[in-house]
Design a protein around this motif. Structure first.
Motif, PDB file in Angstrom:
ATOM      1  N   MET A   1     -31.605 -17.013 -22.059  1.00 43.98           N
ATOM      2  CA  MET A   1     -30.800 -16.492 -23.164  1.00 43.98           C
ATOM      3  C   MET A   1     -29.889 -17.572 -23.733  1.00 43.98           C
ATOM      4  O   MET A   1     -29.718 -17.679 -24.957  1.00 43.98           O
ATOM      5  CB  MET A   1     -29.987 -15.292 -22.672  1.00 43.98           C
ATOM      6  CG  MET A   1     -30.857 -14.090 -22.305  1.00 43.98           C
ATOM      7  SD  MET A   1     -29.971 -12.818 -21.350  1.00 43.98           S
ATOM      8  CE  MET A   1     -28.773 -12.275 -22.553  1.00 43.98           C
TER       9      MET A   1
ATOM     10  N   ASP B   1     -29.864 -19.141 -27.597  1.00 41.71           N
ATOM     11  CA  ASP B   1     -28.654 -19.264 -28.417  1.00 41.71           C
ATOM     12  C   ASP B   1     -28.478 -20.693 -28.925  1.00 41.71           C
ATOM     13  O   ASP B   1     -28.093 -20.908 -30.089  1.00 41.71           O
ATOM     14  CB  ASP B   1     -27.429 -18.846 -27.604  1.00 41.71           C
ATOM     15  CG  ASP B   1     -27.376 -17.346 -27.347  1.00 41.71           C
ATOM     16  OD1 ASP B   1     -28.090 -16.601 -28.043  1.00 41.71           O
ATOM     17  OD2 ASP B   1     -26.636 -16.928 -26.434  1.00 41.71           O
TER      18      ASP B   1
ATOM     19  N   TYR C   1     -34.207 -14.674 -26.450  1.00 39.02           N
ATOM     20  CA  TYR C   1     -34.586 -15.215 -25.144  1.00 39.02           C
ATOM     21  C   TYR C   1     -35.721 -16.204 -25.330  1.00 39.02           C
ATOM     22  O   TYR C   1     -36.506 -16.102 -26.282  1.00 39.02           O
ATOM     23  CB  TYR C   1     -35.025 -14.051 -24.242  1.00 39.02           C
ATOM     24  CG  TYR C   1     -35.683 -14.423 -22.939  1.00 39.02           C
ATOM     25  CD1 TYR C   1     -34.938 -14.948 -21.884  1.00 39.02           C
ATOM     26  CD2 TYR C   1     -37.060 -14.250 -22.758  1.00 39.02           C
ATOM     27  CE1 TYR C   1     -35.550 -15.279 -20.684  1.00 39.02           C
ATOM     28  CE2 TYR C   1     -37.673 -14.579 -21.560  1.00 39.02           C
ATOM     29  CZ  TYR C   1     -36.911 -15.090 -20.528  1.00 39.02           C
ATOM     30  OH  TYR C   1     -37.511 -15.422 -19.344  1.00 39.02           O
TER      31      TYR C   1
ATOM     32  N   ALA D   1     -32.199  -9.079 -25.986  1.00 38.93           N
ATOM     33  CA  ALA D   1     -31.431 -10.202 -26.521  1.00 38.93           C
ATOM     34  C   ALA D   1     -32.423 -11.279 -26.934  1.00 38.93           C
ATOM     35  O   ALA D   1     -33.607 -11.231 -26.587  1.00 38.93           O
ATOM     36  CB  ALA D   1     -30.455 -10.745 -25.477  1.00 38.93           C
TER      37      ALA D   1
END
Length: 479
Positions: free
Chosen positions: A250, A254, A346, A344
């Motif tokens: 993750m 980001d 990933y 999320a």
């Protein structure tokens, strides 16, 4: 995300192992590495590209199955002054050994991923690298991508950094040993914090609506000429360790989305039909699933040590179908760009010894942190990586399906004509006389054919009409 893991015990000349060897040939599974690839690997093992930073003073440790030697990840966990935690996560630096465009690189693009078959694995890289020079073996100085992720007291990410560094793992631990130390209270703090951080990350996963499938390993055991199916339920330590990998994937996503160039692992939300089929499977296995309860909550309530629950967890992997890789460049981040099971953004970046795409994701993250353009060889590969990974995944899935069919045929080969309790969990739309049944014992999913329509969702008695390990086929009929 997990796959079905099946291991076969028994002598090399046992019928099932012989059939598995024949299956490798039929599926054209990669065999030995070509001489030019081995020669390049030998040269790279002797003279890898070494980083400037030395982090060998960091007391890293690995957690893997006892027999594993292709060690991608090592960690060190600590408390931060003022609260929170610091996670150091070293990932094997395969790019230190592989020259872009060389024979070793070309072979990795041909293989794409390590294949895990019941009678052994087919590695992505030559073992002298993946199990030797590039592996994070204890007391070996190895080039790595060293992640540093700072968490707050609730386990949320506050800051991320990744750099190349030389590392040296101090200990090779296994899940059972880690669990015993933590349960007994004898684990020293770097290891004891695995539970603290793991539980916090699991709570955050529940909060965002994610789900981890603790899929049990299956072992086919031969006793007196007959085969039996046993399960090894994952321990809590398995899940805590997986949370560190998910955390890093993750964080990597980001970094790449902020930089505007990257490759994400994406998965759409499971269609209603897939969830409905799982409900029928749950009913067949006697698992209570109230209609108002989301499947994520049902999965968390299961006990993987119970055979029926273990079988259901295996079937839950069908919800991961449709996962793929999404490339973006020049700031054009796709929307949505999440992995439905992670809930999320990933990416895969923590297993470069076993999966091709992770090497490229690591390079993209290094460039993002440094504020630089990714290497040209990385950007050039982005155009073809999703398709290469998709082809490799299809090959792995095909091999897995055929292996499962073969193993199930071997389990049932001496029971043709017997009656079993089962439930119809699927009926073909275009052929209502054919479908799928879930047996109650053994917990096997197999094809059924009938002269009349099949009663979807209902419990029925079925007769085993075929179990041929040679053709890897199992077939039932209504009794």
């Amino acid at each position: 995300m997990p796959r079905r893991h099946i291991h076969v015990t028994g002598a090399a000349e046992a019928p099932l192992r012989t059939a598995l060897r024949a299956l490798r040939t039929r599926l054209d599974v990669p065999g030995d590495f070509p001489p030019e690839v081995l020669a390049e690997a030998q040269a790279a093992a002797k003279a890898p590209r070494l980083p400037d930073q030395d982090a060998t003073d960091l007391a890293l440790f690995t957690i893997d199955p006892p027999t594993s030697v292709d060690l991608d990840q090592a960690m060190h966990l600590a408390r931060r002054t003022g609260g929170g935690f610091r996670v150091h996560y070293a990932i094997a630096d395969v790019a230190a050994f592989v020259t872009p465009g060389g024979a070793l690189d070309a072979e990795a693009h041909r293989r794409v991923t390590t294949l895990y078959l019941p009678d052994g694995r087919v590695p992505l890289h030559p073992p002298l690298l993946s199990e030797g020079a590039a592996s994070l073996l204890p007391e070996q100085v190895t080039p790595a991508l060293l992640w540093r992720i700072d968490l707050d007291a609730d386990g949320r990410t506050e800051a991320t950094d990744v750099r190349r560094a030389l590392v040296r793992s101090r200990a090779k631990l296994d899940y059972a040993g880690v669990q015993r130390q933590i349960d007994a209270g004898t684990a020293e703090e770097p290891l004891a914090l695995l539970k603290d951080i793991g539980l916090l990350r699991e709570a955050l996963e529940r909060e965002r609506g994610g789900i981890s499938l603790n899929v049990p390993e299956q072992e086919v055991v031969e006793r007196e000429g007959a085969y039996f199916l046993e399960y090894r339920a994952p321990l809590p330590a398995d899940g805590w360790n997986a949370q560190i990998s998910l955390l890093t994937g993750m964080a990597a996503a980001d970094l790449m989305t902020a930089a505007g160039t990257g490759i994400l692992r994406t998965l759409p939300t499971a269609p209603d039909g897939a969830v409905a089929r799982l409900r029928r499977t749950a009913k067949a296995l006697g698992i209570d699933w109230p209609h108002h309860v989301p499947y994520a909550e049902v999965i968390r309530s299961l006990d993987p040590s119970r055979p029926a629950h273990a079988a259901f967890l295996q079937e839950c992997t069908t919800l991961l179908r449709g996962a793929g890789y999404t490339v973006f460049e020049d700031g054009r981040v796709p929307d949505p760009a999440v992995h439905a099971a992670v809930a999320a953004a990933y990416t895969h970046c923590t297993a470069p010894l076993r999966r091709l795409v992770d090497r490229y994701a690591g390079e993209l993250c290094l460039a993002a942190v440094a504020g630089e353009e990714p290497p040209a060889w990385t950007r050039e590969a982005l155009a073809v990586l999703p398709q290469e990974m998709a082809d490799g995944t299809r090959r792995a899935n095909s091999a897995e399906r055929e292996c499962v069919d073969l193993v199930e045929a071997a389990l049932l080969k001496d029971r043709v004509g017997e009656l079993f309790d089962a439930r119809v969990v699927d009926v073909n739309d275009n052929e209502p006389t054919a479908g799928t049944v879930q047996l109650e014992d053994p917990a096997i999913v197999a094809r059924i054919e009938s002269d009349t329509g099949l009663p979807l969702g209902e419990r029925i008695r079925v007769r085993l009409t075929r179990a041929d390990p040679g053709s890897a086929k199992v077939l039932f009929a209504p009794a």
